[in-house]
Design a protein around this motif. Structure first.
Motif, PDB file in Angstrom:
ATOM      1  N   PRO A  39       0.770  -1.254   0.000  1.00  0.00           N
ATOM      2  CA  PRO A  39       0.000   0.000   0.000  1.00  0.00           C
ATOM      3  C   PRO A  39       0.799   1.301   0.000  1.00  0.00           C
ATOM      4  O   PRO A  39       0.506   2.201  -0.771  1.00  0.00           O
ATOM      5  N   LYS A  40       1.813   1.430   0.888  1.00  0.00           N
ATOM      6  CA  LYS A  40       2.413   2.759   1.047  1.00  0.00           C
ATOM      7  C   LYS A  40       3.810   2.692   1.649  1.00  0.00           C
ATOM      8  O   LYS A  40       4.042   1.981   2.617  1.00  0.00           O
ATOM      9  N   ASP A  41       4.715   3.491   1.078  1.00  0.00           N
ATOM     10  CA  ASP A  41       6.064   3.620   1.627  1.00  0.00           C
ATOM     11  C   ASP A  41       6.008   4.145   3.060  1.00  0.00           C
ATOM     12  O   ASP A  41       5.147   4.973   3.396  1.00  0.00           O
ATOM     13  N   ASN A  42       6.951   3.700   3.883  1.00  0.00           N
ATOM     14  CA  ASN A  42       7.154   4.216   5.234  1.00  0.00           C
ATOM     15  C   ASN A  42       5.993   4.006   6.195  1.00  0.00           C
ATOM     16  O   ASN A  42       5.846   4.761   7.158  1.00  0.00           O
ATOM     17  N   PRO A  44       4.158   1.078   8.827  1.00  0.00           N
ATOM     18  CA  PRO A  44       4.747  -0.036   9.595  1.00  0.00           C
ATOM     19  C   PRO A  44       4.769  -1.385   8.877  1.00  0.00           C
ATOM     20  O   PRO A  44       5.824  -2.017   8.789  1.00  0.00           O
ATOM     21  N   GLY A  45       3.635  -1.830   8.344  1.00  0.00           N
ATOM     22  CA  GLY A  45       3.585  -3.130   7.679  1.00  0.00           C
ATOM     23  C   GLY A  45       4.428  -3.168   6.413  1.00  0.00           C
ATOM     24  O   GLY A  45       5.138  -4.141   6.146  1.00  0.00           O
ATOM     25  N   CYS A  46       4.368  -2.097   5.647  1.00  0.00           N
ATOM     26  CA  CYS A  46       5.125  -2.039   4.389  1.00  0.00           C
ATOM     27  C   CYS A  46       6.619  -1.976   4.650  1.00  0.00           C
ATOM     28  O   CYS A  46       7.420  -2.555   3.918  1.00  0.00           O
ATOM     29  N   THR A  47       7.010  -1.281   5.721  1.00  0.00           N
ATOM     30  CA  THR A  47       8.420  -1.207   6.088  1.00  0.00           C
ATOM     31  C   THR A  47       8.913  -2.580   6.549  1.00  0.00           C
ATOM     32  O   THR A  47       9.987  -3.034   6.134  1.00  0.00           O
ATOM     33  N   PRO A  72       1.377   2.648  -5.303  1.00  0.00           N
ATOM     34  CA  PRO A  72       0.969   3.868  -6.004  1.00  0.00           C
ATOM     35  C   PRO A  72       1.802   5.103  -5.641  1.00  0.00           C
ATOM     36  O   PRO A  72       1.542   6.187  -6.143  1.00  0.00           O
ATOM     37  N   ASP A  73       2.810   4.941  -4.785  1.00  0.00           N
ATOM     38  CA  ASP A  73       3.642   6.079  -4.407  1.00  0.00           C
ATOM     39  C   ASP A  73       4.490   6.562  -5.584  1.00  0.00           C
ATOM     40  O   ASP A  73       4.736   5.822  -6.530  1.00  0.00           O
ATOM     41  N   GLY A 118      -8.007   0.788  -2.320  1.00  0.00           N
ATOM     42  CA  GLY A 118      -6.604   0.697  -1.932  1.00  0.00           C
ATOM     43  C   GLY A 118      -5.939  -0.546  -2.490  1.00  0.00           C
ATOM     44  O   GLY A 118      -6.552  -1.343  -3.203  1.00  0.00           O
ATOM     45  N   VAL A 119      -4.666  -0.704  -2.132  1.00  0.00           N
ATOM     46  CA  VAL A 119      -3.857  -1.834  -2.584  1.00  0.00           C
ATOM     47  C   VAL A 119      -4.090  -3.016  -1.655  1.00  0.00           C
ATOM     48  O   VAL A 119      -3.981  -2.883  -0.440  1.00  0.00           O
ATOM     49  N   MET A 120      -4.415  -4.155  -2.240  1.00  0.00           N
ATOM     50  CA  MET A 120      -4.531  -5.393  -1.480  1.00  0.00           C
ATOM     51  C   MET A 120      -3.153  -6.053  -1.516  1.00  0.00           C
ATOM     52  O   MET A 120      -2.697  -6.475  -2.584  1.00  0.00           O
ATOM     53  N   ARG A 121      -2.506  -6.084  -0.365  1.00  0.00           N
ATOM     54  CA  ARG A 121      -1.138  -6.600  -0.275  1.00  0.00           C
ATOM     55  C   ARG A 121      -1.104  -8.032  -0.822  1.00  0.00           C
ATOM     56  O   ARG A 121      -1.714  -8.932  -0.271  1.00  0.00           O
ATOM     57  N   THR A 122      -0.375  -8.219  -1.912  1.00  0.00           N
ATOM     58  CA  THR A 122      -0.318  -9.512  -2.605  1.00  0.00           C
ATOM     59  C   THR A 122       1.063  -9.671  -3.226  1.00  0.00           C
ATOM     60  O   THR A 122       1.655  -8.689  -3.670  1.00  0.00           O
TER      61      THR A 122
END
Length: 151
Positions: A39-42, A44-47, A72-73, A118-122
Protein backbone atom coordinates in the motif's frame (compact mmCIF):
# COMPACT_ATOMS: atom_id res chain seq x y z
CA UNK A 1 -8.82 -10.41 -4.53
CA UNK A 2 -6.89 -11.00 -7.72
CA UNK A 3 -8.35 -12.80 -10.72
CA UNK A 4 -4.93 -14.22 -11.60
CA UNK A 5 -4.16 -17.84 -10.76
CA UNK A 6 -1.13 -20.10 -10.73
CA UNK A 7 -0.14 -21.27 -14.20
CA UNK A 8 -1.51 -18.16 -15.95
CA UNK A 9 0.80 -15.83 -17.87
CA UNK A 10 1.77 -12.84 -15.71
CA UNK A 11 0.50 -9.59 -17.24
CA UNK A 12 3.39 -7.70 -18.81
CA UNK A 13 4.01 -4.28 -17.35
CA UNK A 14 6.25 -1.28 -17.84
CA UNK A 15 6.78 1.50 -15.40
CA UNK A 16 9.32 3.75 -13.78
CA UNK A 17 11.37 2.74 -10.80
CA UNK A 18 12.67 4.98 -8.02
CA UNK A 19 15.36 6.43 -10.34
CA UNK A 20 12.93 7.19 -13.16
CA UNK A 21 14.25 4.26 -15.24
CA UNK A 22 11.72 2.35 -17.31
CA UNK A 23 11.55 -1.33 -16.38
CA UNK A 24 9.33 -4.08 -17.75
CA UNK A 25 8.55 -7.65 -16.80
CA UNK A 26 10.15 -8.79 -20.07
CA UNK A 27 13.48 -7.36 -18.81
CA UNK A 28 13.54 -10.31 -16.40
CA UNK A 29 12.90 -13.19 -18.83
CA UNK A 30 14.98 -16.16 -17.73
CA UNK A 31 14.79 -15.10 -14.07
CA UNK A 32 12.20 -15.74 -11.44
CA UNK A 33 10.52 -12.59 -10.14
CA UNK A 34 9.08 -11.84 -6.72
CA UNK A 35 6.56 -9.12 -7.65
CA UNK A 36 5.07 -7.73 -4.48
CA UNK A 37 2.35 -5.12 -4.19
CA UNK A 38 2.13 -3.00 -1.07
CA UNK A 39 0.00 0.00 0.00
CA UNK A 40 2.41 2.76 1.05
CA UNK A 41 6.06 3.62 1.63
CA UNK A 42 7.15 4.22 5.23
CA UNK A 43 4.14 2.64 6.92
CA UNK A 44 4.75 -0.04 9.59
CA UNK A 45 3.59 -3.13 7.68
CA UNK A 46 5.13 -2.04 4.39
CA UNK A 47 8.42 -1.21 6.09
CA UNK A 48 8.49 -4.62 7.84
CA UNK A 49 7.81 -6.37 4.53
CA UNK A 50 10.42 -4.40 2.55
CA UNK A 51 13.10 -4.82 5.25
CA UNK A 52 12.45 -8.57 5.52
CA UNK A 53 12.80 -8.96 1.74
CA UNK A 54 15.92 -6.76 1.79
CA UNK A 55 17.51 -8.77 4.63
CA UNK A 56 17.11 -11.89 2.46
CA UNK A 57 17.88 -10.27 -0.90
CA UNK A 58 21.17 -12.15 -1.39
CA UNK A 59 19.34 -15.45 -0.84
CA UNK A 60 16.77 -14.47 -3.47
CA UNK A 61 19.54 -13.58 -5.94
CA UNK A 62 21.37 -16.85 -5.24
CA UNK A 63 18.18 -18.76 -6.10
CA UNK A 64 17.69 -16.84 -9.38
CA UNK A 65 15.00 -14.40 -8.20
CA UNK A 66 14.70 -10.68 -8.73
CA UNK A 67 12.56 -8.69 -6.26
CA UNK A 68 10.34 -5.82 -7.43
CA UNK A 69 7.96 -3.84 -5.23
CA UNK A 70 4.99 -1.90 -6.62
CA UNK A 71 2.85 0.74 -4.94
CA UNK A 72 0.97 3.87 -6.00
CA UNK A 73 3.64 6.08 -4.41
CA UNK A 74 5.80 8.41 -6.52
CA UNK A 75 9.36 7.83 -7.70
CA UNK A 76 10.58 10.42 -5.14
CA UNK A 77 8.75 8.67 -2.29
CA UNK A 78 10.27 5.33 -3.34
CA UNK A 79 13.77 6.83 -3.47
CA UNK A 80 13.40 8.21 0.08
CA UNK A 81 12.11 4.83 1.28
CA UNK A 82 15.06 3.05 -0.36
CA UNK A 83 17.57 5.53 1.07
CA UNK A 84 16.12 5.34 4.57
CA UNK A 85 16.17 1.52 4.76
CA UNK A 86 19.05 0.80 2.30
CA UNK A 87 16.77 -1.31 0.09
CA UNK A 88 18.62 -3.08 -2.72
CA UNK A 89 15.77 -3.79 -5.15
CA UNK A 90 13.55 -1.78 -7.49
CA UNK A 91 10.35 -0.13 -6.34
CA UNK A 92 7.98 0.82 -9.13
CA UNK A 93 5.85 3.94 -9.02
CA UNK A 94 2.37 3.01 -10.25
CA UNK A 95 0.73 6.39 -9.66
CA UNK A 96 -1.84 5.71 -12.41
CA UNK A 97 -2.58 2.27 -10.87
CA UNK A 98 -2.24 0.50 -14.24
CA UNK A 99 -0.06 -2.35 -12.93
CA UNK A 100 -2.17 -2.66 -9.77
CA UNK A 101 -5.31 -3.04 -11.88
CA UNK A 102 -3.68 -5.46 -14.35
CA UNK A 103 -2.81 -7.74 -11.42
CA UNK A 104 -6.21 -7.28 -9.75
CA UNK A 105 -4.80 -5.89 -6.51
CA UNK A 106 -6.47 -2.46 -6.53
CA UNK A 107 -9.89 -2.66 -4.96
CA UNK A 108 -12.29 -1.99 -2.18
CA UNK A 109 -10.95 -2.31 1.35
CA UNK A 110 -12.50 -1.78 4.76
CA UNK A 111 -10.88 -0.38 7.88
CA UNK A 112 -12.50 1.00 11.02
CA UNK A 113 -15.91 0.67 9.39
CA UNK A 114 -14.96 2.81 6.38
CA UNK A 115 -14.82 1.52 2.83
CA UNK A 116 -12.15 2.89 0.49
CA UNK A 117 -10.11 1.96 -2.57
CA UNK A 118 -6.60 0.70 -1.93
CA UNK A 119 -3.86 -1.83 -2.58
CA UNK A 120 -4.53 -5.39 -1.48
CA UNK A 121 -1.14 -6.60 -0.27
CA UNK A 122 -0.32 -9.51 -2.61
CA UNK A 123 2.82 -11.20 -3.92
CA UNK A 124 3.21 -13.02 -7.22
CA UNK A 125 6.06 -15.43 -7.88
CA UNK A 126 6.65 -15.42 -11.64
CA UNK A 127 8.78 -18.12 -13.25
CA UNK A 128 11.49 -17.79 -15.90
CA UNK A 129 8.94 -18.10 -18.72
CA UNK A 130 6.63 -15.39 -17.37
CA UNK A 131 4.05 -17.71 -15.84
CA UNK A 132 2.60 -17.19 -12.37
CA UNK A 133 4.05 -19.89 -10.16
CA UNK A 134 2.49 -18.78 -6.87
CA UNK A 135 0.08 -16.14 -5.55
CA UNK A 136 0.39 -15.14 -1.89
CA UNK A 137 -2.62 -13.17 -0.69
CA UNK A 138 -2.14 -13.64 3.04
CA UNK A 139 1.20 -11.89 3.37
CA UNK A 140 3.09 -12.16 6.67
CA UNK A 141 4.95 -8.84 6.53
CA UNK A 142 7.55 -9.73 9.17
CA UNK A 143 8.40 -13.16 7.66
CA UNK A 144 7.54 -12.72 4.00
CA UNK A 145 10.86 -14.07 2.68
CA UNK A 146 10.35 -17.32 4.58
CA UNK A 147 6.80 -17.47 3.23
CA UNK A 148 8.11 -17.14 -0.35
CA UNK A 149 11.15 -19.39 -0.06
CA UNK A 150 9.39 -22.22 1.80
CA UNK A 151 6.56 -22.52 -0.72
Amino acid sequence: MTHLKEGMPAPDFSGKNQAGELISLKDFKGKKVVLYFYPKDNTPGCTSEACDLNDNYETFLSKGYEVIGVSPDSEASHQKFIDKYKLQFNLMADTEKEILQAYGVWGEKKMYGKTYMGVMRTTFIIDEKGLIEKVIEKVNTKNHSQQILSE
